[in-house]
Design a protein around this motif. Sequence first.
Motif, mmCIF file in Angstrom:
data_model
loop_
_atom_site.group_PDB
_atom_site.id
_atom_site.type_symbol
_atom_site.label_atom_id
_atom_site.label_comp_id
_atom_site.label_asym_id
_atom_site.label_seq_id
_atom_site.Cartn_x
_atom_site.Cartn_y
_atom_site.Cartn_z
ATOM 1 N N ALA A 173 5.072 3.835 0.921
ATOM 2 C CA ALA A 173 5.428 2.669 1.710
ATOM 3 C C ALA A 173 5.330 1.452 0.796
ATOM 4 C CB ALA A 173 4.489 2.510 2.899
ATOM 5 N N ILE A 174 6.375 0.651 0.748
ATOM 6 C CA ILE A 174 6.414 -0.547 -0.084
ATOM 7 C C ILE A 174 6.200 -1.768 0.797
ATOM 8 C CG2 ILE A 174 7.786 -1.894 -1.687
ATOM 9 C CD1 ILE A 174 7.074 0.866 -2.745
ATOM 10 N N GLY A 175 5.350 -2.646 0.342
ATOM 11 C CA GLY A 175 5.078 -3.855 1.101
ATOM 12 C C GLY A 175 5.526 -5.104 0.361
ATOM 13 N N GLY B 185 6.962 -4.460 5.446
ATOM 14 C CA GLY B 185 6.804 -3.220 4.704
ATOM 15 C C GLY B 185 7.797 -2.186 5.184
ATOM 16 N N ILE B 186 8.041 -1.199 4.329
ATOM 17 C CA ILE B 186 8.998 -0.150 4.679
ATOM 18 C C ILE B 186 8.523 1.174 4.104
ATOM 19 C CG2 ILE B 186 10.444 -0.575 2.627
ATOM 20 C CD1 ILE B 186 12.894 0.015 4.473
ATOM 21 N N SER B 187 8.666 2.199 4.894
ATOM 22 C CA SER B 187 8.417 3.550 4.412
ATOM 23 C C SER B 187 9.669 3.991 3.672
ATOM 24 C CB SER B 187 8.136 4.483 5.588
ATOM 25 O OG SER B 187 8.011 5.819 5.149
ATOM 26 N N PHE B 188 9.554 4.172 2.353
ATOM 27 C CA PHE B 188 10.744 4.345 1.532
ATOM 28 C C PHE B 188 11.546 5.576 1.933
ATOM 29 C CE2 PHE B 188 12.867 2.598 -2.114
ATOM 30 C CZ PHE B 188 13.657 3.633 -2.569
ATOM 31 N N LYS B 189 10.874 6.644 2.299
ATOM 32 C CA LYS B 189 11.587 7.886 2.598
ATOM 33 C C LYS B 189 12.216 7.860 3.989
ATOM 34 C CE LYS B 189 11.007 12.895 2.436
ATOM 35 N NZ LYS B 189 10.053 13.999 2.153
ATOM 36 N N ALA B 190 11.424 7.472 4.978
ATOM 37 C CA ALA B 190 11.899 7.548 6.361
ATOM 38 C C ALA B 190 12.600 6.283 6.821
ATOM 39 C CB ALA B 190 10.733 7.859 7.292
ATOM 40 N N ALA C 179 2.894 -1.368 -3.901
ATOM 41 C CA ALA C 179 2.846 0.011 -3.433
ATOM 42 C C ALA C 179 1.407 0.509 -3.519
ATOM 43 C CB ALA C 179 3.759 0.902 -4.278
ATOM 44 N N PRO C 180 1.002 1.394 -2.640
ATOM 45 C CA PRO C 180 -0.357 1.927 -2.701
ATOM 46 C C PRO C 180 -0.552 2.833 -3.906
ATOM 47 C CG PRO C 180 0.902 3.059 -1.028
ATOM 48 C CD PRO C 180 1.764 1.945 -1.520
ATOM 49 N N GLY C 181 -1.780 3.168 -4.204
ATOM 50 C CA GLY C 181 -2.072 3.979 -5.373
ATOM 51 C C GLY C 181 -1.672 5.434 -5.233
ATOM 52 N N LEU C 182 -1.655 5.901 -4.001
ATOM 53 C CA LEU C 182 -1.280 7.286 -3.747
ATOM 54 C C LEU C 182 -0.082 7.317 -2.817
ATOM 55 C CD1 LEU C 182 -4.822 8.822 -3.137
ATOM 56 C CD2 LEU C 182 -3.442 8.967 -5.220
ATOM 57 N N SER C 183 0.626 8.414 -2.876
ATOM 58 C CA SER C 183 1.769 8.592 -2.000
ATOM 59 C C SER C 183 1.317 8.421 -0.559
ATOM 60 C CB SER C 183 2.365 9.979 -2.203
ATOM 61 O OG SER C 183 3.389 10.220 -1.275
ATOM 62 N N GLN C 184 1.884 7.484 0.105
ATOM 63 C CA GLN C 184 1.440 7.138 1.449
ATOM 64 C C GLN C 184 2.600 6.514 2.205
ATOM 65 O OE1 GLN C 184 -0.065 7.135 4.489
ATOM 66 N NE2 GLN C 184 -1.986 7.084 3.363
ATOM 67 N N THR C 185 2.936 7.090 3.322
ATOM 68 C CA THR C 185 4.051 6.550 4.100
ATOM 69 C C THR C 185 3.606 5.531 5.133
ATOM 70 O OG1 THR C 185 3.903 8.411 5.620
ATOM 71 C CG2 THR C 185 5.430 8.613 3.770
ATOM 72 N N ARG C 186 2.301 5.426 5.354
ATOM 73 C CA ARG C 186 1.798 4.431 6.301
ATOM 74 C C ARG C 186 1.953 3.052 5.682
ATOM 75 N NH1 ARG C 186 -4.419 3.973 8.586
ATOM 76 N NH2 ARG C 186 -4.182 1.938 9.585
ATOM 77 N N ILE C 187 2.410 2.092 6.461
ATOM 78 C CA ILE C 187 2.613 0.739 5.981
ATOM 79 C C ILE C 187 1.349 -0.068 6.219
ATOM 80 C CG2 ILE C 187 4.002 -1.350 6.169
ATOM 81 C CD1 ILE C 187 6.266 0.451 7.312
ATOM 82 N N TYR C 188 0.630 -0.346 5.164
ATOM 83 C CA TYR C 188 -0.590 -1.136 5.275
ATOM 84 C C TYR C 188 -0.255 -2.618 5.252
ATOM 85 C CZ TYR C 188 -3.175 3.137 4.244
ATOM 86 O OH TYR C 188 -3.707 4.405 4.293
ATOM 87 N N THR C 189 -1.086 -3.409 5.909
ATOM 88 C CA THR C 189 -0.856 -4.856 5.939
ATOM 89 C C THR C 189 -1.889 -5.623 5.122
ATOM 90 O OG1 THR C 189 -2.140 -5.088 7.972
ATOM 91 C CG2 THR C 189 0.225 -4.715 8.204
ATOM 92 N N SER C 190 -2.890 -4.918 4.609
ATOM 93 C CA SER C 190 -3.906 -5.572 3.808
ATOM 94 C C SER C 190 -3.587 -5.405 2.330
ATOM 95 C CB SER C 190 -5.283 -4.984 4.106
ATOM 96 O OG SER C 190 -6.246 -5.518 3.220
ATOM 97 N N ALA C 191 -3.670 -6.495 1.583
ATOM 98 C CA ALA C 191 -3.385 -6.444 0.157
ATOM 99 C C ALA C 191 -4.323 -5.494 -0.580
ATOM 100 C CB ALA C 191 -3.467 -7.853 -0.443
ATOM 101 N N SER C 192 -5.520 -5.316 -0.074
ATOM 102 C CA SER C 192 -6.495 -4.459 -0.742
ATOM 103 C C SER C 192 -6.115 -2.982 -0.685
ATOM 104 C CB SER C 192 -7.888 -4.658 -0.124
ATOM 105 O OG SER C 192 -7.878 -4.280 1.240
ATOM 106 N N ASP C 193 -5.162 -2.636 0.154
ATOM 107 C CA ASP C 193 -4.718 -1.241 0.254
ATOM 108 C C ASP C 193 -3.613 -0.907 -0.740
ATOM 109 O OD1 ASP C 193 -5.210 -1.486 3.758
ATOM 110 O OD2 ASP C 193 -6.373 -0.246 2.366
#
Length: 126
Positions: A33-35, A50-55, A98-112
């Motif tokens: 997920a890209i934010g 944010g957007i889940s790149f695959k879905a 982008a998060p550090g690991l493959s993740q489709t959930r869209i996080y709203t916190s910069a720390s994620d």
Amino acid sequence: QGQLVESGGGLMQVGDSLRLACAASGRSFANYAIGWFRQAPGKEREFVAGISFKAGGTRSADSVKGRFTISRDKDKNTVSLQIDSLKPEDTAVYYCAAPGLSQTRIYTSASDYYYWGPGTQVTVSS
């Protein structure tokens, strides 16, 4: 090691439209997920969309709904942020992340988020 690079910022007028792009390289972010975030002078970095790149699922901050549209181009490995009806308060440095690991959930916190682009400046003049 993945890299993200933003482009498309500039000096704009109130009411203009602008399209920012985030290009990914070095690795595939197809399952991420890209934010998009922005940071105005003296303020904290805030999530805008944010957007889940695959879905293709999307999420936007309430403050920008109706004016900001996020999309992705799988073939070009890019994520775009369309901003309509620009306001002076949209002035900020805009970052994609982008998060550090493959993740489709869209996080709203910069720390994620782990991968960050250098940012692109958007200035809206009245």
